[in-house]
Write a protein that holds these residues in place. Structure first.
Motif, PDB file in Angstrom:
ATOM      1  N   ARG A 245      35.826 -12.684 -19.703  1.00 28.80           N
ATOM      2  CA  ARG A 245      36.648 -13.333 -18.696  1.00 28.80           C
ATOM      3  C   ARG A 245      36.612 -14.819 -19.029  1.00 28.80           C
TER       4      ARG A 245
ATOM      5  N   HIS B 129      35.841  -9.108 -16.708  1.00 31.32           N
ATOM      6  CA  HIS B 129      34.590  -8.482 -16.266  1.00 31.32           C
ATOM      7  C   HIS B 129      33.403  -9.230 -16.859  1.00 31.32           C
ATOM      8  N   HIS B 130      32.239  -9.069 -16.230  1.00 29.36           N
ATOM      9  CA  HIS B 130      31.029  -9.646 -16.797  1.00 29.36           C
ATOM     10  C   HIS B 130      29.957  -8.576 -16.994  1.00 29.36           C
ATOM     11  N   GLN B 131      30.287  -7.323 -16.627  1.00 28.52           N
ATOM     12  CA  GLN B 131      29.375  -6.212 -16.838  1.00 28.52           C
ATOM     13  C   GLN B 131      30.019  -5.202 -17.781  1.00 28.52           C
TER      14      GLN B 131
ATOM     15  N   PRO C 203      27.244 -12.385 -20.800  1.00 29.00           N
ATOM     16  CA  PRO C 203      26.853 -13.634 -21.450  1.00 29.00           C
ATOM     17  C   PRO C 203      25.335 -13.799 -21.574  1.00 29.00           C
TER      18      PRO C 203
ATOM     19  N   TYR D 177      35.448 -18.435 -18.764  1.00 27.74           N
ATOM     20  CA  TYR D 177      34.400 -19.276 -18.185  1.00 27.74           C
ATOM     21  C   TYR D 177      34.793 -20.747 -18.161  1.00 27.74           C
TER      22      TYR D 177
ATOM     23  N   THR E 250      28.209 -20.302 -22.379  1.00 22.54           N
ATOM     24  CA  THR E 250      29.071 -19.156 -22.664  1.00 22.54           C
ATOM     25  C   THR E 250      30.286 -19.562 -23.486  1.00 22.54           C
TER      26      THR E 250
ATOM     27  N   ASP F 121      24.995  -8.528 -16.976  1.00 21.94           N
ATOM     28  CA  ASP F 121      25.730  -9.761 -17.249  1.00 21.94           C
ATOM     29  C   ASP F 121      25.836  -9.953 -18.749  1.00 21.94           C
TER      30      ASP F 121
END
Length: 368
Positions: A230, A276-278, A208, A232, A220, A206
């Motif tokens: 992405r 994406h967050h990864q 953030p 938030y 974030t 993750d």
């Protein structure tokens, strides 16, 4: 009766065109086949758009596309078969991989090796698309921040990419591309993450939380728009026009991929479509970083050191809305709604088109 028989045979003929056993049947070996992993209706729509708009420039007379997937994936690929059939997409086919996925043999020869070799030997390249989080266990970590919704897809795509490219997780295995180094392999977003994991890399689970220390959407957004991969704000506001994605710049590394191959000025910092967050953390075997986020903390693109037609990006150059005006959206609740095409701007669209020209050129080289 004659009309009934004609309709019946037409139905049988149409069904055969999109049968989900393509490489198990008699197929025209004189054609060029490009594989599409995870051929959902959305991905088929995307590829069709790219072809129809000459972004993905292939020999339309000779080139065919075969969607491949595992039967245990969390998607009804019957919908894809119906889409191909009802739209009359006579250049598209489907091939289903069947059997139990053994997660202990993802990085070994396994029950799918022979079938995957057959796919490889009868195609010129493959695309991997975006999607949900990879199970961290496959890259040797506990699940701390991943949301896994389709494990079978990941197991299949990871073992396939392992067979194609090799991995730090099994240095004794000879990858398929050793026999055909010009084979084309590319991916977008999850596609790049899968390539990295399959070759022995790991992921940031993750961004953030692990990179910026932000545990909530509210924290974030305080990091600023350029550090969000992405949007938030859509987790905070109820505004229905908020986009789920973000546009942020990337910068190129010293690697010559973008400057010499894609022909983009090294000083450019193009805006890209990010969702994406990864992200890639430890980099896999044979891969080098070609682009990073503006702050340098997130890997945005990879290429292979040995195989010239293997490369991937963390962003989404394939999204149709980048190339034409569609729905109007906004990033922040106070913004004025605009289309993605307007938001990204003409110069950044040019960057994406250059990237597709390079993909098209590379596919043609791979097909020789």
């Amino acid at each position: 009766m004659k009309q009934f028989l004609s309709a019946f045979f037409l139905f049988i003929f149409s069904a055969n065109l999109v049968a989900q056993d393509f490489f198990r049947e008699n197929f025209d070996t004189g054609k060029t086949y490009i594989l599409l992993a995870n051929p959902t209706v959305r991905n088929l729509e995307t590829v069709t758009f790219l072809i129809d708009n000459n972004l993905l420039n292939v020999n339309k007379r000779k080139t065919r596309f075969v969607g491949i997937y595992h039967e245990q994936q969390a998607y009804d690929f019957e919908a894809s078969r119906r889409y191909v059939e009802t739209r009359g997409l006579n250049r598209f086919y489907l091939h289903e991989i069947r059997g139990k996925l053994d997660t202990t043999k993802l990085y070994l020869e396994n029950g799918y090796t022979a079938e995957m070799r057959n796919l490889f030997e009868n195609s010129t390249g493959i695309f991997f698309f975006g999607g949900p989080d990879i199970p961290p266990a496959v890259y040797g970590e506990k699940n701390t921040r991943s949301v896994v919704t389709d494990p079978a897809r990941h197991y299949f795509e990871i073992t396939l990419l392992f067979h194609l490219l090799g991995s730090y997780r099994n240095n004794h295995f000879e990858p398929f591309l050793h026999k055909n180094p010009d084979y084309f392999v590319s991916g977008f977003c999850l596609g790049m993450q899968t390539m990295n994991v399959a070759t022995g890399g790991t992921l940031i689970q993750d961004i953030p939380a692990e990179i910026y220390g932000a545990e909530t959407p509210e924290a974030t957004v305080q990091n600023g728009k350029m550090n969000m991969h992405r949007n938030y704000w859509q987790k905070i506001s109820t505004d229905s026009l908020l986009m789920t994605i973000n546009f942020h710049p990337i910068r190129f590394t010293e690697h010559p991929f973008f400057g010499e191959s894609v022909k983009v000025a090294k000083t450019k910092k193009p805006l890209i479509y990010s969702s994406h967050h990864q992200a890639a953390e430890k980099i896999g075997k044979g891969l080098e970083v070609t682009a990073v986020s503006n702050d340098g903390k997130i890997v945005e693109a990879l290429t292979h050191t040995t195989y010239p037609h293997v490369f991937a990006v963390q962003f989404h150059p394939e999204v149709p809305a980048l190339y034409e005006n569609q729905q109007q959206k906004k990033f922040h609740p106070d913004d004025t709604p605009q289309t993605y095409h307007e938001l990204i701007g003409r110069q950044n669209v040019k960057f994406h088109k250059k990237y597709w020209r390079y993909i098209s050129k590379t596919l043609k080289k791979a097909a020789r």
